[in-house]
Design a protein around this motif. Structure first.
Motif, PDB file in Angstrom:
ATOM      1  N   ASP A   1       0.816  -1.222   0.000  1.00  7.53           N
ATOM      2  CA  ASP A   1       0.000   0.000   0.000  1.00  7.53           C
ATOM      3  C   ASP A   1       0.847   1.267   0.000  1.00  7.53           C
ATOM      4  O   ASP A   1       0.405   2.310  -0.477  1.00  7.53           O
ATOM      5  CB  ASP A   1      -0.933   0.009   1.213  1.00  7.53           C
ATOM      6  CG  ASP A   1      -1.975  -1.093   1.137  1.00  7.53           C
ATOM      7  OD1 ASP A   1      -2.263  -1.546   0.006  1.00  7.53           O
ATOM      8  OD2 ASP A   1      -2.494  -1.503   2.186  1.00  7.53           O
ATOM      9  N   GLU A   2       2.058   1.190   0.512  1.00  4.94           N
ATOM     10  CA  GLU A   2       2.942   2.358   0.530  1.00  4.94           C
ATOM     11  C   GLU A   2       3.564   2.631  -0.843  1.00  4.94           C
ATOM     12  O   GLU A   2       4.061   3.717  -1.095  1.00  4.94           O
ATOM     13  CB  GLU A   2       4.058   2.159   1.555  1.00  4.94           C
ATOM     14  CG  GLU A   2       3.567   2.159   3.001  1.00  4.94           C
ATOM     15  CD  GLU A   2       4.691   1.868   3.967  1.00  4.94           C
ATOM     16  OE1 GLU A   2       5.204   2.834   4.567  1.00  4.94           O
ATOM     17  OE2 GLU A   2       5.051   0.680   4.097  1.00  4.94           O
TER      18      GLU A   2
ATOM     19  N   PHE B   1       2.052   1.174  -4.079  1.00 12.04           N
ATOM     20  CA  PHE B   1       1.032   1.217  -5.132  1.00 12.04           C
ATOM     21  C   PHE B   1      -0.196   1.979  -4.665  1.00 12.04           C
ATOM     22  O   PHE B   1      -0.586   1.897  -3.510  1.00 12.04           O
ATOM     23  CB  PHE B   1       0.625  -0.203  -5.551  1.00 12.04           C
ATOM     24  CG  PHE B   1       1.773  -1.023  -6.057  1.00 12.04           C
ATOM     25  CD1 PHE B   1       2.333  -0.753  -7.299  1.00 12.04           C
ATOM     26  CD2 PHE B   1       2.299  -2.049  -5.299  1.00 12.04           C
ATOM     27  CE1 PHE B   1       3.396  -1.504  -7.769  1.00 12.04           C
ATOM     28  CE2 PHE B   1       3.364  -2.808  -5.764  1.00 12.04           C
ATOM     29  CZ  PHE B   1       3.913  -2.533  -7.006  1.00 12.04           C
ATOM     30  N   GLY B   2      -0.836   2.652  -5.588  1.00 11.56           N
ATOM     31  CA  GLY B   2      -2.037   3.409  -5.261  1.00 11.56           C
ATOM     32  C   GLY B   2      -3.312   2.658  -5.590  1.00 11.56           C
ATOM     33  O   GLY B   2      -4.355   3.274  -5.803  1.00 11.56           O
ATOM     34  N   PHE B   3      -3.248   1.321  -5.650  1.00 10.85           N
ATOM     35  CA  PHE B   3      -4.428   0.530  -5.987  1.00 10.85           C
ATOM     36  C   PHE B   3      -4.326  -0.818  -5.303  1.00 10.85           C
ATOM     37  O   PHE B   3      -3.253  -1.241  -4.874  1.00 10.85           O
ATOM     38  CB  PHE B   3      -4.569   0.363  -7.500  1.00 10.85           C
ATOM     39  CG  PHE B   3      -3.255   0.189  -8.219  1.00 10.85           C
ATOM     40  CD1 PHE B   3      -2.625  -1.035  -8.273  1.00 10.85           C
ATOM     41  CD2 PHE B   3      -2.641   1.278  -8.822  1.00 10.85           C
ATOM     42  CE1 PHE B   3      -1.408  -1.180  -8.917  1.00 10.85           C
ATOM     43  CE2 PHE B   3      -1.423   1.137  -9.480  1.00 10.85           C
ATOM     44  CZ  PHE B   3      -0.812  -0.102  -9.521  1.00 10.85           C
TER      45      PHE B   3
ATOM     46  N   SER C   1      -4.399  -0.963 -12.494  1.00  9.66           N
ATOM     47  CA  SER C   1      -3.455  -0.038 -13.110  1.00  9.66           C
ATOM     48  C   SER C   1      -3.659  -0.022 -14.624  1.00  9.66           C
ATOM     49  O   SER C   1      -3.402  -1.028 -15.292  1.00  9.66           O
ATOM     50  CB  SER C   1      -2.018  -0.467 -12.797  1.00  9.66           C
ATOM     51  OG  SER C   1      -1.108   0.232 -13.615  1.00  9.66           O
TER      52      SER C   1
END
Length: 149
Positions: free
Chosen positions: A4-5, A7-9, A15
């Motif tokens: 989570d730190e 990737f934003g998904f 993506s």
């Protein structure tokens, strides 16, 4: 560091870049299989097709115009054209008024090969993109929009 730190998904499939990369790889692999027996790379096929398209449109077919239309860099376009010229698929000659420009014409052999290649590539495209169904036009508009960025 956690996922989570970085990737934003939640899933890789969220993506758009990753999905585009996957679809592009699948599609290009099959295109290579189609073009290889015709002794064409994908770049050569695109340059040949764009050259003939421009030629049929009555546009002065210069290397830079081919490059612009294909959205390829001029050096790659020049390399593909040189190879196609060696295969007698195109002829290149000096521009009448612009000494820096080269005009390009597709030869009879190039037209014959292009006819076969386009038929096979288009048939594959129909199969590959069939799952889009009625969303195909929207898909094409979306891709065109990305090309215009």
């Amino acid at each position: 560091m956690s996922k989570d730190e970085i990737f934003g998904f939640d899933k890789a499939e969220d993506s758009p870049g990753f999905l585009l990369w996957q679809v592009s790889n699948l599609w290009q692999r099959e295109i290579r299989k189609i073009l290889e027996p015709l002794d064409l790379t994908h770049a050569q096929f695109v340059v040949l097709a764009v050259t003939y398209w421009l030629e049929c449109s009555g546009v002065e077919t210069t290397q830079i115009r081919i490059s612009d239309q294909a959205k390829t860099d001029p050096m790659s376009t020049s390399t593909a054209l040189r190879t196609l010229e060696g295969k007698k698929m195109v002829s290149r000659f000096a521009h009448d008024s612009d000494t820096r420009a080269k005009l390009v014409r597709v030869t009879a052999e190039g037209k014959n090969l292009l006819k076969v290649a386009v038929r096979e590539v288009e048939a594959f495209d129909e199969r590959f993109f069939a799952p889009l169904g009625s969303r195909r036009k929207d898909f094409l508009k979306g891709l065109q929009g990305l090309c215009d960025v």
